[in-house]
Scaffold this active site. Structure first.
Site, PDB file in Angstrom:
ATOM      1  N   HIS A  80       0.626  -1.287   0.036  1.00 46.02           N
ATOM      2  CA  HIS A  80      -0.276  -0.025  -0.309  1.00 46.02           C
ATOM      3  C   HIS A  80       0.774   1.045  -0.505  1.00 46.02           C
ATOM      4  O   HIS A  80       0.413   2.420   0.099  1.00 46.02           O
ATOM      5  CB  HIS A  80      -0.788  -0.061   0.815  1.00 46.02           C
ATOM      6  CG  HIS A  80      -0.520   1.067   2.358  1.00 46.02           C
ATOM      7  ND1 HIS A  80      -0.687  -0.657   3.393  1.00 46.02           N
ATOM      8  CD2 HIS A  80      -0.495   1.656   2.809  1.00 46.02           C
ATOM      9  CE1 HIS A  80       0.222   0.382   4.891  1.00 46.02           C
ATOM     10  NE2 HIS A  80      -0.005   1.571   4.329  1.00 46.02           N
ATOM     11  N   ASP A 129      -0.143  -7.756   2.184  1.00 44.40           N
ATOM     12  CA  ASP A 129       0.511  -5.846   1.504  1.00 44.40           C
ATOM     13  C   ASP A 129       2.350  -6.237   1.575  1.00 44.40           C
ATOM     14  O   ASP A 129       2.026  -6.173   2.362  1.00 44.40           O
ATOM     15  CB  ASP A 129       0.005  -4.823   3.061  1.00 44.40           C
ATOM     16  CG  ASP A 129       0.303  -3.746   2.541  1.00 44.40           C
ATOM     17  OD1 ASP A 129       1.112  -3.429   2.097  1.00 44.40           O
ATOM     18  OD2 ASP A 129       0.095  -3.584   4.289  1.00 44.40           O
ATOM     19  N   SER A 222       4.089   2.667   7.948  1.00 45.30           N
ATOM     20  CA  SER A 222       4.031   1.597   7.190  1.00 45.30           C
ATOM     21  C   SER A 222       5.194   1.280   6.652  1.00 45.30           C
ATOM     22  O   SER A 222       6.461   2.510   5.389  1.00 45.30           O
ATOM     23  CB  SER A 222       2.502   1.682   6.103  1.00 45.30           C
ATOM     24  OG  SER A 222       1.572   2.470   7.258  1.00 45.30           O
TER      25      SER A 222
HETATM   26  C1  4AZ Z   1      -0.880   4.393   9.921  1.00 41.64           C
HETATM   27  O1  4AZ Z   1      -1.646   4.679   9.087  1.00 41.64           O
HETATM   28  C2  4AZ Z   1      -1.060   2.845  10.186  1.00 41.64           C
HETATM   29  N1  4AZ Z   1      -1.201   1.335  15.082  1.00 41.64           N
HETATM   30  C3  4AZ Z   1       0.099   2.025  10.238  1.00 41.64           C
HETATM   31  C4  4AZ Z   1      -0.002   1.299  11.629  1.00 41.64           C
HETATM   32  C5  4AZ Z   1      -1.301   1.394  12.786  1.00 41.64           C
HETATM   33  C6  4AZ Z   1      -1.964   2.509  12.899  1.00 41.64           C
HETATM   34  C7  4AZ Z   1      -2.300   3.151  11.236  1.00 41.64           C
HETATM   35  C8  4AZ Z   1      -0.751   0.266  13.731  1.00 41.64           C
HETATM   36  O2  4AZ Z   1      -0.470   4.041   9.199  1.00 41.64           O
END
Ligand code: 4AZ
Length: 274
Positions: A80, A129, A222
């Site tokens: 993503h 992912d 992410s």
């Molecule tokens: C994000 O939005 C995201 N708490 C990544 C990890 C988590 C929540 C949101 C996990 O990139």
């Protein structure tokens, strides 16, 4: 230096955000800060030569993600991070910074030569992912070994997540340094993950957090690495999604790397740690 953060998709327990909505959220003036409840990584005790910060360009805007160097010409990240709805990120407009000391002065930018998204990545379910980026030049840094099929962490295993992402939900500031948080495997390969119900697919996803919920990955993290702590440092997860950040009932959800080892080796030729 980066316009907007590449937020992963923060989703409700069972109602997953559709791609269009996720895209809108992602390219609004989203925050770009850091790991929740963590600390600045001290490079003298925890060297992270395998950490990469991605600056990803889409037609609709730019995003920030983490990644891991798994070989001198290969970066591992979340699908993503490089696929926005149906559109792939621009190969020529995107780049990576290897283990940058600061966000504002991240150093030399490594160019991409190709992006490989898992053919079965599904942005609604967030399964598979995972993506691989072949770099245009050789990265002179130490890669991190990744977990083979027999190396899925067990429930309670000590883990650590790294990133320049949000320090708290909705927080706006940008991390000047890489942060990390110690978490543990909350589910192993059998148990449920917090209150996610069937949104959490235990075979392909990994659930990690702390009982209080306070230490977690967040927006902007992410694609980044989740590693083991004890013994040899090993890549076991990729920051993927979660509902909120730092919430006891909703741990962080990661791509289970051991389950993707075959795909990773197939694309790159890089063997997993067996
Ligand atoms: C994000 O939005 C995201 N708490 C990544 C990890 C988590 C929540 C949101 C996990 O990139």
């Amino acid at each position: 230096m980066f316009g907007a953060s590449l937020a992963a998709i923060a989703m409700a327990a069972s109602v997953l955000l559709p791609a269009t909505q996720a895209t809108a959220a992602r390219h609004a003036d989203a925050p770009t800060t850091r790991v929740v409840g963590g600390n600045v990584v001290d490079q003298t005790t925890t060297a992270t030569p395998w950490f990469a910060l991605l600056d990803v360009k889409f037609r609709s805007g730019r995003g920030v993600c983490g990644a891991s160097v798994i070989d001198s010409e290969w970066l591992l990240t979340a699908a993503h991070c490089v696929k926005d709805g149906r559109a792939l990120a621009s190969v020529s407009g995107s780049g990576a910074f290897i283990n940058p000391t600061t966000f504002d002065a991240p150093g030399e930018r490594v160019k991409f030569s190709r992006i490989y998204v898992h053919p079965k990545f599904n942005i609604r379910t967030m399964r598979n992912d995972v993506a691989l980026i072949k770099t245009a030049t050789v990265m002179d840094t130490e890669p991190i070994p990744f977990a083979g099929p027999t190396r899925s962490p067990k429930k309670g295993a000590a883990l650590e997540v790294f990133g320049f992402g949000s320090k708290s939900r909705g927080h706006q500031a940008v991390a000047d340094a890489l942060n990390s948080a110690k978490v543990s495997d909350r589910a192993g390969t059998k148990a449920a993950c917090g209150r996610y119900g069937s949104s959490y697919h235990r075979v392909s996803m990994l659930c990690a957090g702390v009982p209080s919920g306070r230490s977690d990955a967040c927006q902007g993290d992410s694609g980044g690495p989740l590693t083991t702590v004890a013994g040899r440092r090993l890549l076991v997860g990729i920051v993927s999604w979660g509902d909120r950040c730092g919430s006891a009932k909703y741990p962080g959800v990661y791509t289970r790397v051991s389950k993707q080892a075959k795909f990773i080796t197939h694309v790159t030729g890089v063997p997993a740690l067996r």
